[in-house]
Write a protein that holds these residues in place. Structure first.
Motif, PDB file in Angstrom:
ATOM      1  N   LEU A 179      -2.910  10.166   1.935  1.00 18.01           N
ATOM      2  CA  LEU A 179      -2.922   9.979   3.386  1.00 18.01           C
ATOM      3  C   LEU A 179      -2.609   8.529   3.698  1.00 18.01           C
ATOM      4  O   LEU A 179      -3.327   7.622   3.287  1.00 18.01           O
ATOM      5  CB  LEU A 179      -4.303  10.369   3.930  1.00 18.01           C
ATOM      6  CG  LEU A 179      -4.589  10.066   5.383  1.00 18.01           C
ATOM      7  CD1 LEU A 179      -3.643  10.825   6.293  1.00 18.01           C
ATOM      8  CD2 LEU A 179      -6.030  10.428   5.723  1.00 18.01           C
ATOM      9  N   ASP A 180      -1.509   8.312   4.386  1.00 14.66           N
ATOM     10  CA  ASP A 180      -1.156   6.971   4.843  1.00 14.66           C
ATOM     11  C   ASP A 180      -1.448   6.966   6.336  1.00 14.66           C
ATOM     12  O   ASP A 180      -0.641   7.432   7.135  1.00 14.66           O
ATOM     13  CB  ASP A 180       0.330   6.695   4.563  1.00 14.66           C
ATOM     14  CG  ASP A 180       0.649   5.214   4.515  1.00 14.66           C
ATOM     15  OD1 ASP A 180      -0.181   4.423   5.006  1.00 14.66           O
ATOM     16  OD2 ASP A 180       1.713   4.847   3.986  1.00 14.66           O
ATOM     17  N   GLU A 181      -2.614   6.496   6.693  1.00 16.59           N
ATOM     18  CA  GLU A 181      -3.020   6.574   8.097  1.00 16.59           C
ATOM     19  C   GLU A 181      -2.034   5.827   8.981  1.00 16.59           C
ATOM     20  O   GLU A 181      -1.605   4.732   8.657  1.00 16.59           O
ATOM     21  CB  GLU A 181      -4.405   5.942   8.287  1.00 16.59           C
ATOM     22  CG  GLU A 181      -5.548   6.846   7.934  1.00 16.59           C
ATOM     23  CD  GLU A 181      -6.887   6.215   8.283  1.00 16.59           C
ATOM     24  OE1 GLU A 181      -7.889   6.902   8.109  1.00 16.59           O
ATOM     25  OE2 GLU A 181      -6.928   5.057   8.724  1.00 16.59           O
ATOM     26  N   SER A 220       2.297  11.075   5.883  1.00 16.47           N
ATOM     27  CA  SER A 220       2.852   9.720   5.842  1.00 16.47           C
ATOM     28  C   SER A 220       2.516   8.926   7.096  1.00 16.47           C
ATOM     29  O   SER A 220       2.059   9.466   8.101  1.00 16.47           O
ATOM     30  CB  SER A 220       4.352   9.772   5.620  1.00 16.47           C
ATOM     31  OG  SER A 220       4.948  10.477   6.682  1.00 16.47           O
ATOM     32  N   GLN A 221       2.749   7.630   6.979  1.00 19.61           N
ATOM     33  CA  GLN A 221       2.409   6.671   8.033  1.00 19.61           C
ATOM     34  C   GLN A 221       3.137   6.993   9.342  1.00 19.61           C
ATOM     35  O   GLN A 221       2.555   6.983  10.409  1.00 19.61           O
ATOM     36  CB  GLN A 221       2.829   5.293   7.524  1.00 19.61           C
ATOM     37  CG  GLN A 221       2.272   4.124   8.260  1.00 19.61           C
ATOM     38  CD  GLN A 221       2.454   2.847   7.450  1.00 19.61           C
ATOM     39  OE1 GLN A 221       3.216   2.800   6.485  1.00 19.61           O
ATOM     40  NE2 GLN A 221       1.751   1.812   7.850  1.00 19.61           N
ATOM     41  N   ASP A 222       4.433   7.295   9.228  1.00 15.36           N
ATOM     42  CA  ASP A 222       5.180   7.702  10.422  1.00 15.36           C
ATOM     43  C   ASP A 222       5.315   9.214  10.340  1.00 15.36           C
ATOM     44  O   ASP A 222       6.002   9.746   9.492  1.00 15.36           O
ATOM     45  CB  ASP A 222       6.550   7.024  10.485  1.00 15.36           C
ATOM     46  CG  ASP A 222       7.261   7.062   9.139  1.00 15.36           C
ATOM     47  OD1 ASP A 222       6.564   7.252   8.125  1.00 15.36           O
ATOM     48  OD2 ASP A 222       8.488   6.931   9.115  1.00 15.36           O
ATOM     49  N   LYS A 249       0.826  -1.212   0.000  1.00 13.37           N
ATOM     50  CA  LYS A 249       0.000   0.000   0.000  1.00 13.37           C
ATOM     51  C   LYS A 249       0.862   1.264   0.000  1.00 13.37           C
ATOM     52  O   LYS A 249       0.659   2.155  -0.813  1.00 13.37           O
ATOM     53  CB  LYS A 249      -0.921  -0.006   1.233  1.00 13.37           C
ATOM     54  CG  LYS A 249      -1.769  -1.264   1.356  1.00 13.37           C
ATOM     55  CD  LYS A 249      -2.685  -1.214   2.560  1.00 13.37           C
ATOM     56  CE  LYS A 249      -1.955  -1.216   3.891  1.00 13.37           C
ATOM     57  NZ  LYS A 249      -1.252  -2.485   4.209  1.00 13.37           N
ATOM     58  N   THR A 250       1.826   1.331   0.924  1.00 11.08           N
ATOM     59  CA  THR A 250       2.680   2.519   0.987  1.00 11.08           C
ATOM     60  C   THR A 250       3.483   2.658  -0.309  1.00 11.08           C
ATOM     61  O   THR A 250       3.625   3.759  -0.849  1.00 11.08           O
ATOM     62  CB  THR A 250       3.618   2.441   2.206  1.00 11.08           C
ATOM     63  OG1 THR A 250       2.818   2.319   3.379  1.00 11.08           O
ATOM     64  CG2 THR A 250       4.486   3.668   2.324  1.00 11.08           C
ATOM     65  N   THR A 251       3.971   1.544  -0.811  1.00  8.96           N
ATOM     66  CA  THR A 251       4.731   1.564  -2.066  1.00  8.96           C
ATOM     67  C   THR A 251       3.878   2.140  -3.188  1.00  8.96           C
ATOM     68  O   THR A 251       4.329   2.997  -3.951  1.00  8.96           O
ATOM     69  CB  THR A 251       5.163   0.127  -2.432  1.00  8.96           C
ATOM     70  OG1 THR A 251       5.888  -0.430  -1.333  1.00  8.96           O
ATOM     71  CG2 THR A 251       6.034   0.120  -3.682  1.00  8.96           C
TER      72      THR A 251
HETATM   73 MG   LIG Z   1       2.590   1.102   4.814  1.00  9.73          MG
END
Ligand SMILES: [Mg+2]
Ligand SMILES: Nc1ncnc2c1ncn2[C@@H]1O[C@H](COP(=O)(O)OP(=O)(O)OP(=O)(O)O)[C@@H](O)[C@H]1O
Length: 415
Positions: free
Chosen positions: A328-330, A248-250, A207-209
């Motif tokens: 948006l990467d929750e 981002s996620q982090d 997903k992030t990729t």
């Molecule tokens: Mg991810």
């Protein structure tokens, strides 16, 4: 000797200031290397390198100043060893001083002299050697770490400015990191303007990729991504990233004030604009309670804020830019129910009337999406609205049930 003492004291003062400045330079470098995605996605490369150049220049001047002092200590030790020679000759010719019956033989004095002189210079070298080696080794390690980072991104001829009116199309997109296994295989879906597409799937599904391909952190190794029918590879990264905010996620915060963190990527933002963004991100309340309000330093990586507060600062940053597209990467980290609700409110305002690609972990976010794309091991396994996928069963239903159970237990724990 007195002169030497004065010099050494000044040298120590300078060295201390120099060490402090060096620590500042290195921590800036470490922090910015860690925040490279943030810097790139918010188009801050130019300002960051100017800021760093100024800092490095200040350090360079400091080094030259200390060097001037330390190069003085060398001659002074030389003079000192000259005095040592005189002292040996003087003492050697005065037997009563050494408690001897007769003066030392000239040969003995010469032997002493040779020994004394031969000792001083190698001793100097040997004593500085371990320090030199340690510095060199540590520096070499850092150099290799930085060299392993991808280099500067350059625009190629034929790349034009991005425009976004209609839709973004993922057309059989495949991707692998280096020559590793494929992480994405022939992923296709459409993100129309003004709609929200949610990506869901197990950890490691890609997903992030996939989301990283939109701002062109990487380019697909197969297939194409089209924006209004133009492949992204024909658009400059700068113009593309100007159209989007990435959360981002982090959450990445810089060791600066709350104000500077929210205004990052929006140079020239006024106080009123920053406060409005914080308000919309449900962050104004907690910021008002910080010791220095908007001028509070958040600490390294935002260490002085809670996870939910960090997320809301990052959302305020994205809101302030007010871009047409949102990625948006929750964050997956669990929040307590109260901050969960605040973060969800902030996310809802962020997505309102925007084109959004959301990697969703929260039920509320998923349910409101116009389309849900379910990824598993880099492939699209299901697509549809929440209701459709819920009825269809399959991976989506399993993920949903799993989360719903978690949700119930946290709710129960919260009550
Ligand atoms: Mg991810
Ligand atoms: N920079 C990288 N270099 C090599 N492999 C990577 C890199 N980043 C991710 N991967 C690999 O790609 C795969 C997909 O990772 P990705 O981060 O896209 O998953 P994800 O769906 O976002 O997972 P999560 O829900 O845990 O965030 C994983 O197998 C991961 O190990």
């Amino acid at each position: 000797v007195l002169l030497l003492q004065v010099l050494i004291r000044r040298l120590r003062l300078h060295a201390r200031a120099r060490a402090k400045e060096r620590a500042e330079v290195t921590s800036t470098v470490a922090e910015r290397v860690g925040a490279i995605r943030l810097i790139r996605s918010y188009g801050e490369e130019g300002r960051e390198s100017a800021r760093f150049a100024a800092q490095a220049n200040r350090y360079r001047k400091r080094v030259i100043r200390t060097q001037r002092f330390s190069s003085l200590t060398g001659p002074i030790t030389e003079v000192f060893s000259g005095f040592l020679v005189i002292l040996i000759i003087w003492a050697g010719t005065r037997p009563e001083l050494l408690g001897l019956a007769q003066p030392l033989a000239p040969e003995a004095i010469i032997v002493f002299l040779m020994a004394a002189l031969r000792l001083t210079s190698p001793l100097k070298t040997i004593s500085s050697f371990p320090a030199l080696m340690a510095v060199a080794l540590a520096s070499a390690e850092r150099v290799f770490e930085v060299l392993d980072q991808p280099s500067r991104e350059t625009d190629r001829p034929g790349e034009g400015a991005a425009r976004f009116e209609r839709e973004i199309v993922f057309d059989a997109v495949s991707f692998r990191y280096g020559d590793g296994d494929p992480v994405l295989s022939e992923v296709s879906f459409t993100l129309p303007r003004g709609k929200v597409v949610a990506l869901v799937g197990p950890s490691g599904a890609g997903k992030t990729t996939l989301a990283d391909l939109l701002p062109r952190f990487h380019d697909p190794t197969g297939g194409r991504i089209l924006m209004d029918s133009v492949p992204l590879t024909r658009l400059t990264r700068g113009s593309l990233r100007g159209l989007m905010s990435v959360v981002s996620q982090d959450t990445v915060l810089l060791n600066d004030t709350v104000f500077a963190n929210i205004a990052y990527g929006s140079p020239g933002a006024t106080e009123a604009q920053v406060e409005a963004a914080a308000e919309a991100a449900s962050a104004a309340g907690f910021i008002a309670q910080l010791p220095d309000g908007y001028q509070t330093i958040v600490g390294e990586r935002g260490a002085r804020l809670s996870g939910g507060q960090r997320q809301r600062v990052a959302i305020a940053r994205a809101l302030l830019r007010d871009p047409p597209i949102l990625i948006l990467d929750e964050a997956t980290s669990a929040l307590d129910t109260a901050s969960e609700r605040l973060v969800q409110q902030a996310i809802d305002r962020l997505m309102a009337e925007r084109t959004a690609l959301v990697i969703a972990h929260r039920l509320a976010t998923v349910r409101d999406a116009d389309e849900i794309v379910v990824l598993d091991a880099g492939r699209v396994v299901q697509r549809g609205t929440h209701d459709e996928l819920f009825r269809a069963g399959g991976l989506y239903r399993r993920l949903y049930d799993l989360q719903f159970r978690d949700e119930e237990t946290t709710l129960a724990a919260g009550l």
